[in-house]
Design an enzyme around this catalytic site. Structure first.
Site, mmCIF file in Angstrom:
data_model
loop_
_atom_site.group_PDB
_atom_site.id
_atom_site.type_symbol
_atom_site.label_atom_id
_atom_site.label_comp_id
_atom_site.label_asym_id
_atom_site.label_seq_id
_atom_site.Cartn_x
_atom_site.Cartn_y
_atom_site.Cartn_z
ATOM 1 N N ARG A 15 0.812 -1.234 0.000
ATOM 2 C CA ARG A 15 0.000 0.000 0.000
ATOM 3 C C ARG A 15 0.838 1.274 0.000
ATOM 4 O O ARG A 15 0.304 2.366 -0.178
ATOM 5 C CB ARG A 15 -0.973 -0.028 1.180
ATOM 6 C CG ARG A 15 -2.132 -0.989 0.920
ATOM 7 C CD ARG A 15 -2.892 -1.311 2.192
ATOM 8 N NE ARG A 15 -3.356 -0.111 2.850
ATOM 9 C CZ ARG A 15 -3.676 -0.032 4.144
ATOM 10 N NH1 ARG A 15 -3.564 -1.099 4.904
ATOM 11 N NH2 ARG A 15 -4.100 1.092 4.658
ATOM 12 N N ALA A 362 29.831 41.722 4.232
ATOM 13 C CA ALA A 362 28.721 41.270 3.383
ATOM 14 C C ALA A 362 29.235 40.851 2.017
ATOM 15 O O ALA A 362 30.127 41.472 1.452
ATOM 16 C CB ALA A 362 27.705 42.388 3.224
#
Ligand code: UD1
Ligand code: MG
Length: 449
Positions: A15, A362
């Site tokens: 199943r 950054a």
């Protein structure tokens, strides 16, 4: 008492509609089989025998991944749970001690429950784990007389009266290993399914004058998985339970229902985990760390006082020492960030070692991959990496060194040195004004056409 685990995992799981054996479908990032094996491992078994059938090679590899000492035996035809347990007999030849039978597709049996069963074994020959079923449906029914378990009757074989019993069989059974195997020898297959039922051993034991009893657990522990819907329900149940445990253990979760945990996630007390954080496998977060919203962590270690996110990604081998800050859109892979490192915005750090107190500007990227090999970036303590620095590895920046913003660093930078590796700026007075004028005039001309 020496213990052997026998984990039944030969069934196909039709199943599930899957090429993958059922027990290898994952709950919280671990195969169901591992959940069952982990619960059993708490008893420190001398042997773990996994009975495999469908997809046996894959099941074997997965069982060994969890426990390299696990023995895997083959059940070529699925003739019933009793037949499955019998396949473990040669592996436990000469073993003296208890056997506990678990199902690979029943992942949530708790360690406490197994301990209670081992305990009950000191006064009974056969111990069966039962539960009061809200809807007994097609479970095997436990026929008791006072404290004694008389037999187990499968739903298909049960009388109408037996079907009214709500005390059901979970499938987990404990008995002396050699007693178990000799009882199974007496099991036949003359029943509604034509299978060798493990459950028949209880009636046989009682006929031989052996004692049997039931240890009960909550129905939630016996949840079995037969379909993808069951798998999703099991995942939800796991997540609910682990979140509740974290709250109980002193972790702040402002929106617990949005946090996704892995089977092995470890989070220390006084941590806060904000909304929509996803934990992959193998993450440890030490006490007092703060994981901010929308972060994704796997294979990472975050120490005390560190802050991760929002929107951070920690990949395998990310090691954050104390008081490290990793901010938004920062990805860390196989890199050690020593105490107090800050990488707050838009950065990729891979295959690197970053010294204490260093600041990563950054947009910094470790260019760690040349298309074939990975290379390492080493940065000393107290360095300052200017925004948008490309660190072309292998490369070393010395302690207290600096890189100018926008630099492409291809050579090592000594301690305390500044590296400037970008085009020199030129100024053309008035040229911008002139250019604007020219372009605007061109646009006006085109619009007039
Ligand atoms: C079994 C019990 C039933 C119990 C129920 C709980 C028997 C006869 N019945 O029924 O009393 O209420 O579990 O869920 O034991 N397996 C093998 N080889 C086999 C057959 C099964 O490895 O030949 C494995 C399956 O993969 C599964 C487990 O054993 O993990 C249980 O088998 P399953 O067919 O689901 O048994 P149930 O009919 O549910
Ligand atoms: Mg079943």
């Amino acid at each position: 008492m020496s213990i052997a685990l026998i984990v039944l995992a030969a069934g196909k799981g039709t199943r599930m509609k899957s090429d993958l054996p059922k027990v290898l479908h994952k709950i919280a990032h671990a195969p169901m089989l591992w959940h069952a094996m982990r619960a059993g491992a708490a008893l420190e078994p001398a042997h773990t025998v996994v009975v495999a059938g469908h997809g046996a090679d894959l099941v074997q590899a997965s069982a060994r991944d969890f426990d390299p000492t696990a023995q895997v035996v083959l059940q070529t035809e699925q003739l019933g749970t009793g037949h499955a347990v019998a396949q473990a007999r040669p592996a436990l030849e000469g073993f003296r001690g208890d056997a506990i039978v678990l199902y690979g597709d029943t992942p949530f049996i708790s360690q406490e429950t197994l301990t209670a069963m081992a305990e009950a074994r000191t006064s009974h020959d056969v111990v069966v784990l039962g539960f009061e079923a809200a809807d007994p449906a097609r479970y095997g029914r436990l026929v008791t007389q006072g404290n004694s378990l008389e037999r187990i009757v499968e739903f298909k074989d049960a009388s109408d009266q037996e079907r009214t019993i709500t005390l059901c069989n979970s499938g987990v059974i404990a008995a002396d290993a050699q007693v178990l195997f000799s009882l199974i020898e007496a099991v036949g297959n003359d029943n509604a399914s034509g299978e060798y039922y493990l459950t028949d051993i209880v009636g046989i034991a009682r006929e031989q004058g052996l004692s049997a009893t039931v240890v009960q657990c909550a129905e939630a522990e016996t949840l079995g998985v037969n379909s993808r819907a069951d798998l999703a329900a099991a995942e939800a149940a796991f997540q609910r339970r682990r979140r509740a445990e974290l709250l109980e253990n002193g972790i702040t979760l402002p929106a617990p229902e949005t946090v996704h945990l892995a089977w092995d996630t470890v989070i220390g007390r006084d941590c806060e985990v904000e909304q929509n954080v996803v934990f992959g496998p193998d993450v440890t977060v030490e006490s007092g760390a703060h994981i901010r919203a929308f972060s994704h962590l796997e294979g990472a270690h975050v120490s005390r006082g560190s802050v991760v996110g929002p929107y951070a990604r920690l990949r395998p081998g990310a090691e954050l020492a104390e008081n490290v800050h990793v901010g938004n859109f920062v990805e860390i892979k196989k890199a050690v960030l020593h105490e107090g490192v800050k990488a707050n915005h838009l950065t990729y750090i891979g295959d690197a070692d970053i010294g204490a107190g260093t600041n990563i500007g950054a947009g910094t990227i470790t260019c760690n991959y040349d298309g074939v090999f990975k290379h390492k970036t080493t940065i000393g303590a107290g360095a300052f990496i200017g925004s948008n620095t490309m660190l072309v590895a292998p490369v070393t920046i010395g302690a207290g060194g600096m890189t100018a913003s926008g630099s492409v660093i291809t050579e090592n930078v000594p301690d305390g040195a500044l590296a400037l590796a970008r085009g020199k700026q030129e100024i053309k007075p008035g040229l911008a004004t002139k250019l604007f004028k020219m372009l605007k005039a061109r646009k006006a001309k085109e619009q007039a056409k």
